[in-house]
Motif scaffolding. Sequence first.
Motif, short mmCIF file in Angstrom:
data_model
loop_
_atom_site.label_atom_id
_atom_site.label_comp_id
_atom_site.label_asym_id
_atom_site.label_seq_id
_atom_site.Cartn_x
_atom_site.Cartn_y
_atom_site.Cartn_z
N LEU A 1 79.93 -0.69 13.68
CA LEU A 1 78.64 -0.42 14.16
C LEU A 1 78.17 0.91 13.61
O LEU A 1 77.08 1.13 13.65
CB LEU A 1 78.86 -0.17 15.47
CG LEU A 1 77.42 -0.27 16.60
CD1 LEU A 1 76.82 -1.59 16.33
CD2 LEU A 1 77.97 -0.21 17.91
N SER A 2 79.10 1.82 13.40
CA SER A 2 78.44 3.11 12.82
C SER A 2 77.98 3.10 11.55
O SER A 2 76.94 3.65 10.87
CB SER A 2 79.58 4.24 12.90
OG SER A 2 80.10 4.61 14.03
N PHE A 3 78.76 2.33 10.53
CA PHE A 3 78.47 2.12 9.16
C PHE A 3 77.24 1.22 8.97
O PHE A 3 76.41 1.31 8.39
CB PHE A 3 79.68 1.30 8.44
CG PHE A 3 79.30 1.17 7.00
CD1 PHE A 3 79.13 2.33 6.11
CD2 PHE A 3 79.02 0.08 6.45
CE1 PHE A 3 78.95 2.40 5.01
CE2 PHE A 3 78.90 -0.01 5.01
CZ PHE A 3 78.82 0.93 4.23
N GLY A 4 77.13 0.19 10.12
CA GLY A 4 75.88 -0.39 10.14
C GLY A 4 74.82 0.31 10.44
O GLY A 4 73.64 0.10 9.84
N LEU A 5 74.78 1.16 11.29
CA LEU A 5 73.71 1.93 11.77
C LEU A 5 73.30 2.88 10.84
O LEU A 5 72.14 3.09 10.63
CB LEU A 5 74.08 2.62 13.20
CG LEU A 5 73.96 1.72 14.17
CD1 LEU A 5 74.51 2.83 15.55
CD2 LEU A 5 72.54 1.74 14.54
#
Length: 160
Positions: free
Chosen positions: A70-74
């Motif tokens: 989720l962090s990388f996607g954001l």
Amino acid sequence: MTDFLLYAAVVFLFLVSILVVLIILMQRPSANAGMGSALGGGAAESVFGGESANVLTKMTTTLTVILFVLSFGLYLGFVARENKGPKALAPAPTVTAPAKPAPAKAPVSATSTASPVAPTTPVASPSAPATNSVTTPAAPAAPVKSEPVPAVPAATGAKQ
């Protein structure tokens, strides 16, 4: 719509990070009691039963993978939102050169309409040194005034 999804994912990331911290704190300490037992390490056994170590380990692994994905996607989502400029593979805009201005024409004087005007300054020959004397243009000739010719007296009828 994409902004709403990005900010909703930020809220979800915040909740997942809090859950990861709580799950890690609920795990049984390995030796001599640590921070985990002080903040509720024994509560995990009463909730999940005797196999609480396996359940908490699986939840920790799952939530940490979700946290990193989720962090990388954001990160990718916010970078894509900021870079709405020209693409790297887009063709470069063509720039045309400005048109050359037409050469300026010398004003035509009233006295000479068809012949070009010669320069008034003398051209120095390369063998003779140039002098700093100022030359003044020749004054135009004064117009010649013509006097009226007296009229011839009319003949009175006598013939000669």
